[in-house]
Enzyme design. Structure first.
Site, PDB file in Angstrom:
ATOM      1  N   LYS A 142      20.072-103.650  47.576  1.00  0.00           N
ATOM      2  CA  LYS A 142      18.888-103.168  47.914  1.00  0.00           C
ATOM      3  C   LYS A 142      18.804-103.515  49.487  1.00  0.00           C
ATOM      4  CE  LYS A 142      13.925-104.529  47.243  1.00  0.00           C
ATOM      5  NZ  LYS A 142      12.840-105.231  46.411  1.00  0.00           N
TER       6      LYS A 142
ATOM      7  N   SER B 269       9.490-103.212  43.741  1.00  0.00           N
ATOM      8  CA  SER B 269      10.064-102.516  45.002  1.00  0.00           C
ATOM      9  C   SER B 269      11.658-101.884  45.024  1.00  0.00           C
ATOM     10  CB  SER B 269       9.714-103.272  46.071  1.00  0.00           C
ATOM     11  OG  SER B 269      10.515-104.553  46.014  1.00  0.00           O
TER      12      SER B 269
ATOM     13  N   SER C 266       9.385-107.271  41.272  1.00  0.00           N
ATOM     14  CA  SER C 266      10.027-106.021  41.712  1.00  0.00           C
ATOM     15  C   SER C 266      11.539-105.733  41.229  1.00  0.00           C
ATOM     16  CB  SER C 266      10.192-106.178  43.480  1.00  0.00           C
ATOM     17  OG  SER C 266       9.061-106.007  43.942  1.00  0.00           O
TER      18      SER C 266
END
Lengths: 97, 481
Positions: B71, B146, B170
């Site tokens: 990420k 996310s 997330s």
């Protein structure tokens, strides 16, 4: 729960955030919705005001006061504006003349 | 060769060890899949070139030659680190996060930077300042967030593993939406050094894979104490695959969180699938114990307050002085701060900063932040008390399957509340693993297994036993097969 436009702008100012006129209405809604929902903590907390808050179980950690060897040249490369190895910033005080 | 796309890490390593394929060939295979499929999925903000990827990885190690993606809020030395925000558009990290270093030392090939909600604030990845990421099962729907880029890449067979991060769910929420396995470890199990801070008392990197065993393999490489993170847990490196024998712990007691299964807004099909998963555990010999967690209904409210308070402080460092975007028109320092932050942050982030400073401000701090800390303690106490009677808890990960893009465009609060089942776990600092358990509306659904602090080995054992009884992990989105 209603946050006023004045409160919003005051907090935005404290947060170093410029807010444009057209952004105010959607921000007020976003903030009101979240704070309105979040208010529910008050009643439950009031019933448990004696609870001992221990945010986590971690003990303090010490380490020796030694500067780690960072890639200074590369950090300097990231400065948005620089002179040699110094950061250049706009004037701190406003010129009122 | 397409079966490689959805092969497990174990299968890929077997091919590498027996020299049926080289590291370079395997990497090229996955890079080609990115080139072919990622214009549709949109999982990566950047895919690196093969030569530079190979250069950063150790030749040998438990993940040798296995490609994965991080990420874009996890630092990779010499690579851009944007958090999917304009304010860090051209920022290049000068160091590796500890998790990154450990993965490279384990021989993993880190192929790129995965898309995300800006600064990890969102539940759909729609708040990325750069691009949208689609759910590989239905590209008209969101992957969740996310960590949407990390999860979509794994679900579409572009990489076998990814790291995401969690503050309120997330990793688990997108894992449930995309039909993969997502672990949120105990707070402190994976070092936060080099992970861009959002809510420091909640943040934790998480592991995304298609199978439980793969997940345990990756965690084994990144977990453990780090002197660079004073909140990292005093845990030595552990092999989390050691208890994966397909059996549950003898006498396993599973707490079935009844008020979660019957919560308001819970999709009946989703509840039914979670109940079917529980039936599998009964068959495996587990004892199901009904439990109630009354504070669950306060988790999201506490989370809204604490996460925003912490992010308002953490994001004050982005001011245009030392790195990232700088407004060039303003002639004073404060004018520059204010204009830079206005232009650099998206509207969701700006709203959250204001909420954070509001709940910390003199007139409101005790009503909001102070009370939230008290209720957070009640949540922690309730979990601790519950784990005196049961080994693990089972509950839904999300009340519904993945939704269409734009569904919550006019109702941010409803989207924020998707973290209802996940964020109490972050507030308590305990681990949970999201595991696929079926489909509704042709979309995958997941349930989560929650355990006490540092019970990751037990969670994996419990999840693996279920996985071996079902075939959900063998199903992949047709469009990318």
């Amino acid at each position: 729960m209603k946050i006023t436009k004045e409160e919003l702008l005051k907090i935005a100012h404290m947060s170093n955030l410029e807010i444009h006129e057209q952004e105010i209405a959607p921000l007020l809604k976003q903030i009101d919705d979240v704070l309105g929902y979040a208010q529910r903590v008050k009643d439950l907390a009031a019933q448990h005001s004696d609870v001992l808050v221990q945010d986590n179980d971690n003990a303090n950690v010490f380490r020796s006061d030694v500067v780690d060897c960072y890639a200074v040249d590369r950090i300097v490369q990231e400065f948005p504006d620089r002179q040699d190895r110094f950061i250049v910033v706009p004037a701190v005080l406003e010129n009122t003349k | 060769m397409n079966n490689l796309a959805f092969a497990t890490i174990t299968q890929l390593q077997e091919l590498l060890h027996t020299k049926k394929i080289s590291r370079k060939e395997l990497l090229d295979f996955f890079l080609k899949r990115f080139a072919h499929h990622d214009p549709t999925v949109g999982s990566a903000l950047e895919v690196f070139d093969a030569e530079s990827i190979l250069k950063t990885a150790a030749n040998d190690g438990p993940l040798s030659g296995i490609p994965g993606i991080l990420k874009d809020n996890i630092a990779q030395e010499g690579r851009r680190l944007t958090c999917a925000s304009k304010i860090l558009q051209n920022f290049v990290s000068t160091f590796d996060a500890t998790a990154t270093t450990r993965l490279k030392n384990a021989g993993a090939l880190i192929v790129g930077r995965a898309n995300m909600d800006e600064f990890a604030m969102g539940s759909s990845t729609e708040y990325s300042a750069y691009q949208k990421t689609c759910n590989p099962w239905d590209i008209s729907r969101v992957p969740g967030g996310s960590s949407g880029g990390s999860v979509a890449a794994v679900a579409a067979g572009l990489v076998p593993w990814a790291l995401g991060t969690e503050t309120g769910g997330s990793v688990r929420l997108p894992a449930a939406y995309c039909g993969v396995v997502g672990l949120k470890p105990t707070y402190g199990l994976i070092s936060r050094y080099g992970l861009v801070a959002y809510g420091s008392s909640l943040d934790q990197a998480g592991v995304v894979t298609r199978t439980v065993q793969d997940n345990a393999r990756v965690l084994s490489c990144v977990a453990g104490q780090d002197v660079k993170d004073s909140t990292s847990a005093p845990v030595s490196p552990t092999d989390y695959t050691r208890m994966l024998d397909g059996k549950i712990k003898p006498g396993l007691k599973i707490g079935v969180v009844e008020n979660a299964l019957h919560a308001h807004g819970m999709d009946t099909e989703v509840a039914k699938l979670v109940e079917q998963a529980l039936a599998v555990y009964t068959k495996l010999g587990a004892q199901l114990v009904p439990v109630k967690l009354p504070t669950l209904d306060y988790g999201a409210a506490v989370y809204f307050i604490i996460s925003r308070a912490e992010l308002a402080s953490n994001l004050s460092r982005f001011d245009g002085v030392r790195y990232g975007l700088r407004d060039r028109d303003e002639t004073t320092l404060t004018g520059m701060y204010r204009a830079t932050r206005h232009d650099g942050f998206g509207s969701e982030v700006k709203g959250r900063i204001i909420i954070g400073n509001y709940v910390l401000s003199a007139g409101h701090a005790s009503d909001f932040y102070g009370n939230a800390c008290i209720v957070r303690q009640l949540i922690r106490n309730e979990f601790a008390q519950t784990f005196k009677n049961v080994d693990v808890l089972v509950m839904p990960t999300s009340p519904t399957p993945a939704f269409a893009f734009g569904t919550f465009a006019d109702n941010n609060l409803a989207m924020d509340l998707l973290d209802y089942f996940t964020c109490p776990i972050n507030l308590a600092g305990i681990p949970a693993i999201a595991v696929p358990c079926g489909f509704t509306q042709n979309m995958p659904i997941g349930f989560q297994i929650v355990g006490p602090h540092l019970s990751e080995a037990l969670l994996y054992q419990t999840a693996y036993a279920y996985e071996q009884q079902t075939s959900w992990h063998t199903m992949h989105p047709q469009q990318f097969a």
